[in-house]
Structure formats: structure tokens, C-alpha cells
Design a protein around this motif. Structure first.
Motif, PDB file in Angstrom:
ATOM      1  N   SER A   1     -37.770 -28.927 -12.636  1.00 53.89           N
ATOM      2  CA  SER A   1     -38.530 -29.160 -13.694  1.00 53.89           C
ATOM      3  C   SER A   1     -39.860 -28.319 -13.679  1.00 53.89           C
ATOM      4  CB  SER A   1     -38.649 -30.459 -14.386  1.00 53.89           C
ATOM      5  OG  SER A   1     -39.524 -30.509 -15.441  1.00 53.89           O
TER       6      SER A   1
ATOM      7  N   THR B   1     -37.885 -26.300 -22.077  1.00 44.56           N
ATOM      8  CA  THR B   1     -36.749 -26.611 -21.092  1.00 44.56           C
ATOM      9  C   THR B   1     -37.369 -27.345 -19.913  1.00 44.56           C
ATOM     10  OG1 THR B   1     -35.549 -24.384 -21.329  1.00 44.56           O
ATOM     11  CG2 THR B   1     -34.946 -25.449 -19.717  1.00 44.56           C
TER      12      THR B   1
ATOM     13  N   GLY C   1     -37.134 -30.878 -20.939  1.00 45.92           N
ATOM     14  CA  GLY C   1     -35.826 -31.390 -21.119  1.00 45.92           C
ATOM     15  C   GLY C   1     -35.195 -31.659 -19.967  1.00 45.92           C
TER      16      GLY C   1
ATOM     17  N   GLU D   1     -36.398 -34.852 -18.397  1.00 40.75           N
ATOM     18  CA  GLU D   1     -35.807 -36.062 -19.070  1.00 40.75           C
ATOM     19  C   GLU D   1     -34.378 -36.354 -18.825  1.00 40.75           C
ATOM     20  OE1 GLU D   1     -37.343 -38.405 -20.896  1.00 40.75           O
ATOM     21  OE2 GLU D   1     -39.206 -37.266 -20.426  1.00 40.75           O
ATOM     22  N   GLN D   2     -33.771 -35.293 -17.881  1.00 41.00           N
ATOM     23  CA  GLN D   2     -32.513 -35.261 -17.373  1.00 41.00           C
ATOM     24  C   GLN D   2     -31.305 -34.860 -18.480  1.00 41.00           C
ATOM     25  OE1 GLN D   2     -31.911 -38.516 -14.877  1.00 41.00           O
ATOM     26  NE2 GLN D   2     -33.734 -38.129 -13.510  1.00 41.00           N
ATOM     27  N   ASP D   3     -31.655 -34.184 -19.511  1.00 41.98           N
ATOM     28  CA  ASP D   3     -30.736 -34.053 -20.589  1.00 41.98           C
ATOM     29  C   ASP D   3     -29.948 -32.913 -20.204  1.00 41.98           C
ATOM     30  OD1 ASP D   3     -29.515 -33.220 -22.891  1.00 41.98           O
ATOM     31  OD2 ASP D   3     -31.275 -33.230 -24.369  1.00 41.98           O
ATOM     32  N   GLU D   4     -28.620 -32.960 -20.194  1.00 47.02           N
ATOM     33  CA  GLU D   4     -27.552 -32.165 -19.519  1.00 47.02           C
ATOM     34  C   GLU D   4     -27.788 -30.920 -20.523  1.00 47.02           C
ATOM     35  OE1 GLU D   4     -23.493 -33.084 -18.985  1.00 47.02           O
ATOM     36  OE2 GLU D   4     -23.963 -35.280 -18.708  1.00 47.02           O
ATOM     37  N   LYS D   5     -27.737 -30.787 -21.575  1.00 44.01           N
ATOM     38  CA  LYS D   5     -27.765 -29.294 -22.218  1.00 44.01           C
ATOM     39  C   LYS D   5     -29.234 -28.650 -21.690  1.00 44.01           C
ATOM     40  CE  LYS D   5     -30.176 -30.641 -26.488  1.00 44.01           C
ATOM     41  NZ  LYS D   5     -30.390 -30.461 -28.038  1.00 44.01           N
ATOM     42  N   PHE D   6     -30.173 -29.251 -21.462  1.00 41.58           N
ATOM     43  CA  PHE D   6     -31.311 -28.657 -20.893  1.00 41.58           C
ATOM     44  C   PHE D   6     -31.222 -28.099 -19.415  1.00 41.58           C
ATOM     45  CE2 PHE D   6     -33.479 -30.503 -24.538  1.00 41.58           C
ATOM     46  CZ  PHE D   6     -34.196 -29.378 -24.924  1.00 41.58           C
TER      47      PHE D   6
ATOM     48  N   LYS E   1     -27.627 -31.711 -11.009  1.00 41.48           N
ATOM     49  CA  LYS E   1     -26.764 -32.120 -12.002  1.00 41.48           C
ATOM     50  C   LYS E   1     -25.576 -32.905 -11.270  1.00 41.48           C
ATOM     51  CE  LYS E   1     -24.387 -31.492 -15.891  1.00 41.48           C
ATOM     52  NZ  LYS E   1     -23.599 -32.958 -15.810  1.00 41.48           N
TER      53      LYS E   1
ATOM     54  N   ARG F   1     -24.331 -41.444 -12.581  1.00 38.26           N
ATOM     55  CA  ARG F   1     -24.058 -41.966 -13.775  1.00 38.26           C
ATOM     56  C   ARG F   1     -22.472 -42.721 -13.942  1.00 38.26           C
ATOM     57  NH1 ARG F   1     -26.175 -37.551 -18.056  1.00 38.26           N
ATOM     58  NH2 ARG F   1     -28.394 -38.282 -18.096  1.00 38.26           N
TER      59      ARG F   1
END
Length: 136
Positions: A14, A66, A69, A72-77, A126, A133
């Protein structure tokens, strides 16, 4: 849903995406404002240079968004970060080819190296995020 601990690799990616976006955006603005040396040495129009610079500024803004995002660990980002890094690599090669007639300039090498590092960090981050998770 329990909050997930921060993944260090994604945080590093990031920061790198953010820095790459800011640095390339500043470079694009500088190119647009006072890059008459390039214009004298090449046979391209000011419209092409302005178009390349505007694309770079938009890519830089997208990189900054991006980066937030990804932090924030958002998968789409994470996927957008991978794609954006690939676009930066492609852009660097394309710009070098259009402006200088060769694809491997110092800036292109730096962008290729940074893009590969970012893509690697995002991929590994990822995978570790998915494992974390699943285990929770």
C-alpha cells in the motif's frame, strides 16, 4: 465479523503504491509544465505529450485511492493494485517508446522493478490474508 489483523505485506504494498502514484503524478505535472527539452528532441506533438501526461495523472490518482483500499485489505483493491501496477509498467514502456524510440530507459527500469515488487507483495499478501481468514 471479527476484524482481521493487518497484513504487513499488504501495508508495505500500500505504501509503495501510494509513493509510486504520488511520484509519477508529480513527474507527470512537471512533464506537462516544463518539458520543452523533450519536445525539441522528438517529433511528437504537444497534444501527444499532454495526453500521456493526463493519463499519468489519472493513473496516479487511481494509485492513491487503490493504496487506501489495499491498506484496508479490500480484496477488489488488491486486484486493482495488481492491474494498476501492470498498467504503470506498460505506460512506462509505451512512453519511452513514443518519446525516445526505445523502451528501456532509466525510468522504465525503475517502474518495472517497482511494479514487480508491488505485484509480488500483493500476491503473497493476498495468499496470507486468505489463509488467515480461513483459519479464523
Amino acid at each position: 465479523m471479527k476484524p482481521v489483523r493487518r497484513c504487513k505485506l499488504l501495508c508495505i504494498a500500500s505504501v509503495l503504491i501510494f509513493l509510486l502514484g504520488v511520484i509519477r503524478g508529480i513527474g507527470g505535472v512537471i512533464d506537462l509544465i516544463n518539458d520543452t527539452d523533450i519536445m525539441v528532441g522528438t517529433n511528437i506533438s504537444i497534444i501527444v505529450l499532454a495526453l500521456l501526461t493526463i493519463i499519468l495523472i489519472f493513473l496516479s490518482a487511481a494509485a492513491i485511492i487503490t493504496a487506501i483500499g489495499v491498506f484496508e485489505q479490500d480484496e477488489k483493491f488488491i486486484f486493482i493494485g495488481m492491474a494498476l501496477s501492470a498498467v504503470f509498467i506498460f505506460y512506462s514502456i509505451l512512453k519511452g517508446y513514443i518519446l525516445f524510440g526505445n523502451t528501456i530507459s532509466d525510468a522504465a527500469i525503475i517502474n518495472i522493478f517497482a511494479g514487480c515488487i508491488i505485484i509480488s507483495l500483493l500476491t503473497i499478501g493476498k495468499k496470507s490474508l486468505d489463509k488467515r481468514r480461513i483459519s479464523e
